[in-house]
Every structure is written in C-alpha cells, then in structure tokens.
Design an enzyme around this catalytic site. Structure first.
Site, PDB file in Angstrom:
ATOM      1  N   HIS A   1     -22.387-118.247 -13.257  1.00 32.36           N
ATOM      2  CA  HIS A   1     -23.311-118.426 -14.373  1.00 32.36           C
ATOM      3  C   HIS A   1     -22.711-119.455 -15.328  1.00 32.36           C
ATOM      4  O   HIS A   1     -22.224-119.147 -16.408  1.00 32.36           O
ATOM      5  CB  HIS A   1     -23.551-117.091 -15.083  1.00 32.36           C
ATOM      6  CG  HIS A   1     -24.492-117.188 -16.242  1.00 32.36           C
ATOM      7  ND1 HIS A   1     -25.807-117.534 -16.103  1.00 32.36           N
ATOM      8  CD2 HIS A   1     -24.299-116.996 -17.570  1.00 32.36           C
ATOM      9  CE1 HIS A   1     -26.395-117.544 -17.287  1.00 32.36           C
ATOM     10  NE2 HIS A   1     -25.488-117.223 -18.199  1.00 32.36           N
TER      11      HIS A   1
ATOM     12  N   ASP B   1     -31.423-117.233 -14.871  1.00 35.06           N
ATOM     13  CA  ASP B   1     -31.377-118.539 -14.200  1.00 35.06           C
ATOM     14  C   ASP B   1     -32.427-118.616 -13.093  1.00 35.06           C
ATOM     15  O   ASP B   1     -33.090-119.642 -12.921  1.00 35.06           O
ATOM     16  CB  ASP B   1     -29.980-118.773 -13.629  1.00 35.06           C
ATOM     17  CG  ASP B   1     -28.899-118.657 -14.676  1.00 35.06           C
ATOM     18  OD1 ASP B   1     -29.022-119.310 -15.721  1.00 35.06           O
ATOM     19  OD2 ASP B   1     -27.938-117.910 -14.454  1.00 35.06           O
TER      20      ASP B   1
END
Length: 439
Positions: free
Chosen positions: A279, A251
């Site tokens: 996440h 990410d």
C-alpha cells in the site's frame, strides 16, 4: 425476526436515575430508556473513577429482563442492562460478536463505527459489541463517540466499551480493526515511520495474542499497513497468520472507478480487479486480469499506453491528489473500503470474481517472496476465511511491476527486524516511496 424477538428487543423499561457529579449528563433526575445495551469505561489506570448511576428507590422493582444489580462501571444512562435470557433468544438473532476498533476517536472511525452498529457490515440480524481503543489524549473524544452511538439507538448495538489499554479492550474480540497510527510528518523518513508505528502494532499484536479469540480476524489500516500487519502477526504467534489482513480495498475501489470512467460504464460492470503488493506508490493495479462486462479490460480499453501509465499513476497517487483538493486525507471512502473488505470475508464471493487484500505470502502460487504481507487476489466462502485465486495470468509488464513492490516490502521487513523478533534492523529502502495518502 419473529414477533417474540421483536417484542423482546422493543420492550423498553423506564427507570428513574440520579446521576453522580462525575456524569456528563444532567445531575437532575430524569426518565431514561433502557435496552440490551451497555456503555462502560474500561480502566484508564488502576485508580480510575467510574461513572455510576443508581436506582432512586429500593422499592422500585426492576421489570422482567432487567438485571437489578448495579454494574460496577457504566456509561451514561446504561447502568442497568436489558438482557435476553438464553431460552428467550430466537433463531432470527445470532450470537453477539465482539469488534475492537483502534484509533476509534479518529475521522475514519467516525464514519466506520456507525456502519458497524447499523448492521450494514455483519448483517441486519447480527448483534454487535464495540470495543473502542484510544489514547490518554483522545479519551474525551472517545467519550463523545460513545455518546453519539448511545444517542443513535441502534437496536443491534448491545455494548460499547472504551479504553486505552489494548489488553483490556481486546478481551475475547473476534474482529480487530486497527486504524490508529501516527501520520507521516514533514521531514520524517519512511524508516522512522516504520519504527514509530511498528512499535504500536507490536504491542497490539502481543495484546491480541494474550486476550483475543484464537480465531480473531485482524484488519490493519494504519500505515504502512502491509508491514504493520506483518509486525502485528509476528507478535501474535498463537493466532493463525492467515487471519491478518492489510487494507488495500480502497486502492481496488479507486482502480474500478477509473476503469469504469475510461470505458464509459457504471462501476458495477467492472470486476476481477487486483491490487498487487504494498500500500504505497509501488502498488500495482492489475488491468490485465480485470474485466468489464466479463470481457478482459485490454479488449475493452485498447489504449495500452493509458493503462500502463495514466491508469496506474492515477490509482497510485489518488490519495495525495485528494489531500490537495480536500485539505485532509480520505476518511469516508476509507471507512467504506473497510466495510467492503469485511463483507468480502463474511459473504461468499460472486462466482468468477475476486477481491484484493494484503495477506501473508507463505504458500502463494505466484512466486512472490514468502514471509511478507502482500496484496493479492482472494475468494471467500463467506466464513471469514479466504483462498488465493489461482486462475490469473501474468505478462512481463505485470511481473516487473510486482517485483518492484516485492523488493520494497522485503526492505521494509529488514527495517523492522527488531520488532518482529528477527534480529537487528537494517534500513536500506530502495527509494523513499510515499503512501497513497501522503503529500
């Protein structure tokens, strides 16, 4: 490397072998090269049939450095082990490290294992042993992975073991990369996914607690990785809680890419990017503290609306978009991000910069709820440990976004209470958010 070490590693012994009918190699005698590399099967059951090979004649003398005793179990041609004696080792070679990888027959591992074996992760002078964990169903594929590692002739790769029992595979490991997990299927509630995968990571936590090194570093990749990391940690009370990580580096990498594209710079000019929280699609890519050419991003990219809306959504949903384009979830980029995450812990963080990783929140300086695994900004001295960054700034927008991800993780924690030893599970998730790689 010194000449003596180079000669010791390069000295290959040629030995004739006959192969049993259980071996996947040709049954006819052939010449084989041997290095200090052992491929062996860890027991699948208590009555596993081992693959064995033996020297064709008792009159053949094992060269210096070769153990003439046949090993009880072996893999492929590596039945005899070239082993450097302690007095022959030089300062240019480090002590071998043991790294376990679960889900080792999967696509992510197919990219990751060769990076580990090549020295790209731990360094060009670091011998490594790979312990590969799979399932009964994937065991044939595990053998195929081991064959490819065998054929790649990595000089740093000294051992490869494969098995389906975490208590066998995790023995004395110093790094555990836990990738294997069940993907979320059509119609599956997030609560169901938490329970199914949580059971896997509870069992793996118990195995780590029982047999791994006391200072093992654990990187949880299988989703939902934050809560899976918490479950694993709670089932391994003898291992420091600080040693558990949930992978949010992909990410971070995605956020850096988008900021670089918008600013018209190469991505190595982007630094201090943080992914806060879970996440999932509640994750918070932090542009407030990020920098481009050392200048705060809001001063370089003056489109605040783009930063708050487009940038954030692009990063949160990047995995799902990739699936639509590619037809499958990210594997190569995930493997690269695992490499990045490990290297951030084993090499000193550049002055003034930091990296993101999901870690235990107890004692955090940000006011985030304790007893969850939350992605936060960290720095490392390169010793495998880390410290949380204190010199970060917040505004109302950032705090509001962080709170939403925090609430989601607190709800997930209640949903897996039966797996963390904290009572009866109560699932009341605020909304059924998706993982970044889900449709």
């Amino acid at each position: 490397m010194t000449n003596s070490a180079s000669m010791a590693v390069a000295d290959l012994a040629i030995t004739r072998h006959s192969h049993t009918t259980t071996n996947y190699l040709s049954s006819s005698p052939s010449l084989s090269y041997h290095r200090r590399l052992t491929f062996r099967h860890l027991p699948r059951t208590t009555t596993t049939t081992a693959i064995r090979c033996s020297v064709t004649s008792d009159k053949i003398q094992a060269p210096v450095g070769i153990d003439p005793n046949q090993k009880a179990e072996c893999y492929g041609v590596f039945c005899l082990t070239y082993d450097l004696k302690a007095e022959e080792e030089t300062k240019s070679w480090k002590k071998m490290i043991n790294v376990a990888v679960s889900g080792a027959a999967g696509m992510i591992s197919n990219h990751l294992l060769f990076k580990l074996a090549s020295g790209e992760v731990f360094g060009p002078d670091q011998p490594i042993a790979l312990k590969l964990l799979g399932s009964e169903r994937s065991f044939g594929a595990l053998e195929g992975v081991a064959m490819e590692l065998e054929d790649s002739l990595f000089p740093l790769l000294r051992e490869v073991s494969i098995g389906i029992d975490p208590y066998e595979v995790f023995q004395d490991i110093e790094w555990a990369l836990l990738i294997g997990a069940k993907p979320r299927g059509p119609g599956m509630e997030r609560a169901d996914l938490l329970d199914i995968n949580g059971q896997i990571f509870a069992e793996q936590g118990k195995a780590l607690n029982a047999v791994a090194s006391r200072n093992v570093k654990v990187m949880v990749v299988g989703n939902p990785c934050n809560t899976n990391a918490l479950i694993c940690m709670k089932n391994a009370p003898n291992i420091p809680a600080k040693n558990f990580h949930a992978l949010t580096r992909l990410d971070e990498n995605r956020a850096k890419c988008q900021l670089a594209l918008k600013a018209g710079v190469f991505y190595d000019k982007v630094s201090n990017v943080t992914i806060w929280g879970n996440h999932s699609t509640t994750q918070v890519p932090d542009f407030l503290n990020a920098k481009i050419h050392g200048i705060p991003v809001p001063e370089v990219i003056r489109d605040r609306k783009w930063l708050e809306e487009d940038f954030t959504q692009i990063v949160q949903t990047r995995g799902g978009v990739l699936i639509k384009k590619w037809g499958r979830s990210s594997a190569a980029s995930t493997a690269v991000s695992i490499v990045d995450a490990i290297r951030s812990l084993v090499t000193p963080t550049p002055e003034g910069d930091w990296f993101s990783t999901g870690v235990y929140t107890n004692g955090n300086p940000y006011g985030i709820a304790e007893d969850i695994v939350f992605s936060m900004p960290c720095r490392s001295k390169g010793d495998g440990d880390y410290e949380l960054v204190k010199d970060v700034i917040f505004d109302d927008y950032l705090r509001k976004k962080i709170k939403k991800s925090e609430d989601e993780l607190l709800a997930e924690k209640k949903c897996v209470a039966h797996l963390t030893g904290e009572g009866i599970a109560v699932c009341d998730l605020p909304e059924d958010t998706m993982l970044p790689g889900e449709m």
